[in-house]
Design a protein around this motif. Structure first.
Motif, PDB file in Angstrom:
ATOM      1  N   LYS A 216       2.079  -6.580   5.102  1.00  0.00           N
ATOM      2  CA  LYS A 216       2.813  -5.360   5.449  1.00  0.00           C
ATOM      3  C   LYS A 216       4.313  -5.572   5.323  1.00  0.00           C
ATOM      4  CE  LYS A 216      -0.569  -3.207   8.564  1.00  0.00           C
ATOM      5  NZ  LYS A 216      -0.849  -2.780   9.957  1.00  0.00           N
ATOM      6  N   PHE A 217       4.785  -6.727   5.778  1.00  0.00           N
ATOM      7  CA  PHE A 217       6.215  -7.029   5.663  1.00  0.00           C
ATOM      8  C   PHE A 217       6.633  -7.111   4.196  1.00  0.00           C
ATOM      9  CE2 PHE A 217       9.705  -9.939   4.977  1.00  0.00           C
ATOM     10  CZ  PHE A 217      10.632  -9.597   5.953  1.00  0.00           C
ATOM     11  N   LEU A 218       5.855  -7.825   3.395  1.00  0.00           N
ATOM     12  CA  LEU A 218       6.221  -8.084   1.999  1.00  0.00           C
ATOM     13  C   LEU A 218       6.100  -6.851   1.120  1.00  0.00           C
ATOM     14  CD1 LEU A 218       4.386 -11.503   1.636  1.00  0.00           C
ATOM     15  CD2 LEU A 218       6.855 -11.176   1.622  1.00  0.00           C
ATOM     16  N   GLN A 219       5.024  -6.068   1.309  1.00  0.00           N
ATOM     17  CA  GLN A 219       4.716  -4.986   0.381  1.00  0.00           C
ATOM     18  C   GLN A 219       4.915  -3.595   0.961  1.00  0.00           C
ATOM     19  OE1 GLN A 219       4.300  -5.826  -2.609  1.00  0.00           O
ATOM     20  NE2 GLN A 219       3.800  -8.001  -2.399  1.00  0.00           N
ATOM     21  N   GLY A 220       5.056  -3.474   2.284  1.00  0.00           N
ATOM     22  CA  GLY A 220       5.201  -2.157   2.892  1.00  0.00           C
ATOM     23  C   GLY A 220       3.979  -1.307   2.600  1.00  0.00           C
ATOM     24  N   ASP A 221       4.205  -0.065   2.124  1.00  0.00           N
ATOM     25  CA  ASP A 221       3.105   0.834   1.773  1.00  0.00           C
ATOM     26  C   ASP A 221       2.658   0.671   0.329  1.00  0.00           C
ATOM     27  OD1 ASP A 221       3.171   1.919   4.311  1.00  0.00           O
ATOM     28  OD2 ASP A 221       4.688   3.414   3.763  1.00  0.00           O
ATOM     29  N   TYR A 222       3.222  -0.315  -0.340  1.00  0.00           N
ATOM     30  CA  TYR A 222       2.877  -0.542  -1.750  1.00  0.00           C
ATOM     31  C   TYR A 222       1.405  -0.919  -1.888  1.00  0.00           C
ATOM     32  CZ  TYR A 222       3.548  -2.408  -6.498  1.00  0.00           C
ATOM     33  OH  TYR A 222       3.484  -2.653  -7.842  1.00  0.00           O
ATOM     34  N   LEU A 223       0.892  -1.675  -0.912  1.00  0.00           N
ATOM     35  CA  LEU A 223      -0.503  -2.094  -0.899  1.00  0.00           C
ATOM     36  C   LEU A 223      -1.127  -1.777   0.447  1.00  0.00           C
ATOM     37  CD1 LEU A 223      -0.316  -5.682  -2.481  1.00  0.00           C
ATOM     38  CD2 LEU A 223      -1.109  -3.615  -3.616  1.00  0.00           C
ATOM     39  N   ASP A 224      -2.449  -1.609   0.456  1.00  0.00           N
ATOM     40  CA  ASP A 224      -3.209  -1.517   1.695  1.00  0.00           C
ATOM     41  C   ASP A 224      -3.367  -2.941   2.219  1.00  0.00           C
ATOM     42  OD1 ASP A 224      -5.177  -1.425   3.652  1.00  0.00           O
ATOM     43  OD2 ASP A 224      -6.266   0.209   2.691  1.00  0.00           O
ATOM     44  N   ALA A 225      -2.620  -3.291   3.268  1.00  0.00           N
ATOM     45  CA  ALA A 225      -2.555  -4.676   3.744  1.00  0.00           C
ATOM     46  C   ALA A 225      -3.927  -5.200   4.143  1.00  0.00           C
ATOM     47  CB  ALA A 225      -1.580  -4.784   4.911  1.00  0.00           C
ATOM     48  N   SER A 226      -4.696  -4.398   4.894  1.00  0.00           N
ATOM     49  CA  SER A 226      -6.006  -4.853   5.353  1.00  0.00           C
ATOM     50  C   SER A 226      -6.951  -5.076   4.182  1.00  0.00           C
ATOM     51  CB  SER A 226      -6.604  -3.835   6.325  1.00  0.00           C
ATOM     52  OG  SER A 226      -5.812  -3.743   7.483  1.00  0.00           O
TER      53      SER A 226
END
Length: 476
Positions: A216-226
């Motif tokens: 989440k820190f690295l990609q924000g909303d760019y990827l679905d972290a889970s």
């Protein structure tokens, strides 16, 4: 990390700037520290000739001041795999900053050559560790669309460090020249404390929630972290646990990727890059160029930075393989031209006087070709090609091999010149550059835009029956 089919620009316009770039910048500051360590000896040893200097090394001792760093880096590459797996990528960089700083302080306060040697060897160990850990971190936090850019930037920040230390060397004594590196290391350590650990390493250690937070820190909303962490976890679950066994080393995705990584760093060094960079001033004096050797060296450093920056921007567009082939051809041609100039000029002084611009033009072409391909891409590809389970081991071994050849090439260059003349040495390096093109064309896969899983499947397809047998034996 994965990314969907939408273009990078469209997604970033939608979701905004990714902190992945901030994390990469913090890690890459350690690459600048590597460059400052590598470039330090050239300016420092020249300043040690002044009367007020507390040490006055002779020619042989100067060679050791330059080359002992490579011996330390060889050792650092060997232990980097263990540290990176044990402490994590971020943790290893923080841990390494302490001896790195201590090494520079040994140099800054040295009143005898033994302290200079000690400092250079310690900083060399840290250089070797950093050369394994930083590329792995960059590759593991990036998505396929920018992995080439960030991975190639490792070499870019190294050459920026070389340029910085050479520029400062013009105005600082060798003792004070060590201080900017200390300041950089302190700043880098503080900065990296605020970025997350590699999500892949966290998941491998079972720290799932921290991995989600890191993504989440690295990609924000760019990827679905889970979803991203679930995919990484599923991939890691398919890999065996515990220490790597000899049976696993039989897997094509491990031993073929290792052989390719070792070969890339072999050709990186046997093309003569470090010999040319370390002895640039001597080369210009030897060929009796019409240009001032020190001015020519600054030009070479600037070209090194610019060409490496171009490579970083092209690696995700042109592809790794094509850049390596272009690099090999460019180095072979430019070294052949430089060797021919030197060969003809040995008996024709008029030719040297009329065409004194050729050495600079040849070395600019050589450095540009090296920086486009064989400078940055081996560091990127050794992290891309190897499975995460074996990444620290293989990248550590490749780094050790690289620095071993750095030591061999820089220590044998002058002996090679005496035995087969300057032009003979250039022709030898040109020959290895040409061989690198042949090797790349037939054996190096293209990794541009591919996920790690796709790359591993490529190697597994080499010997599907053998992989099936190995898996059967593991299950048994």
């Amino acid at each position: 990390m994965r990314v969907n089919a939408d273009s990078k620009s469209e997604i970033e316009n939608k979701h905004g700037f990714r902190k992945m770039y901030i994390a990469a910048a913090a890690a890459l500051s350690f690459a600048t520290a590597v460059g400052m360590a590598c470039g330090y000896s050239a300016s420092a040893t020249a300043d040690m000739k002044r009367k007020s200097s507390p040490v006055h090394p002779d020619k042989g001792q100067i060679a050791w001041i330059g080359s002992i760093l490579a011996l330390g880096a060889l050792f650092g590459g060997i232990i980097a795999g263990y540290l990176s797996n044990k402490l994590g990528r971020k943790g290893t960089l923080i841990f390494t900053s302490v001896p790195f700083l201590a090494g520079w302080l040994f140099i800054a306060y040295a009143d005898h050559l033994v302290y200079v040697y000690t400092g250079r060897f310690i900083t060399g160990i840290c250089v070797g560790i950093t050369c394994v850990t930083t590329p792995a971190y960059l590759v593991e936090i990036s998505t396929p669309d920018v992995r080439g850019l960030l991975g190639s930037s490792f070499q870019l920040f190294i050459v920026v460090g070389v340029l910085i230390v050479n520029g400062l060397g013009a105005v600082l004594t060798w003792e004070w020249l060590a201080i900017p590196s200390c300041v950089l290391l302190i700043s880098s350590t503080i900065a990296i404390c605020f970025i997350p650990e590699s999500p892949r390493w966290l998941i491998g250690k079972g720290v799932y929630q921290e991995a989600v937070v890191a993504v989440k820190f690295l990609q924000g909303d760019y990827l679905d972290a889970s979803a991203e962490c679930v995919a990484i976890d599923e991939d890691l679950r398919l890999q065996p646990k515990g220490a790597i066994s000899l049976k696993e080393l039989r897997k094509p995705e491990i031993y073929i990727s290792a052989l390719i990584s070792f070969s890339l760093v072999f050709f990186q060094q046997t093309s003569g890059s470090n010999a040319v960079l370390f002895y640039t001033v001597d080369i210009f004096k030897a060929v009796s160029s019409s240009l001032d050797p020190n001015v020519a060296t600054i030009v070479i450093d600037v070209v090194l930075v610019v060409a490496t920056a171009i490579s970083a921007s092209l690696s995700d567009k042109a592809g790794r393989k094509s850049l390596l082939i272009f690099s090999g051809i460019g180095m072979a041609v430019s070294l052949t031209v430089l060797g021919t100039y030197d060969y003809v000029g040995t008996t024709n002084t008029t030719f040297r006087e009329n065409y004194g611009w050729i050495p600079l033009a040849s070395l600019i072409a050589y450095i540009a070709a090296f920086s486009i391909g064989y400078g940055p891409i081996p560091w990127l590809m050794m992290a891309e090609l190897t499975p995460v389970r074996a990444r620290s081991l293989i990248c550590g071994a490749a780094t050790a091999i690289c620095w071993f050849f750095v030591f061999v090439i820089t220590k044998t260059f002058q002996a090679l010149e005496l035995s087969i003349h300057d032009y003979g040495a250039y022709y030898v390096y040109a020959g290895f550059s040409l061989l690198s093109c042949i090797f790349t064309y037939f054996f190096v896969p293209e990794t541009k835009g591919k996920n790690f899983e796709d790359i591993q499947q490529y190697f597994m397809s080499y010997f599907p029956k053998k992989n099936a047998q190995i898996k059967y034996e593991e299950m048994s």
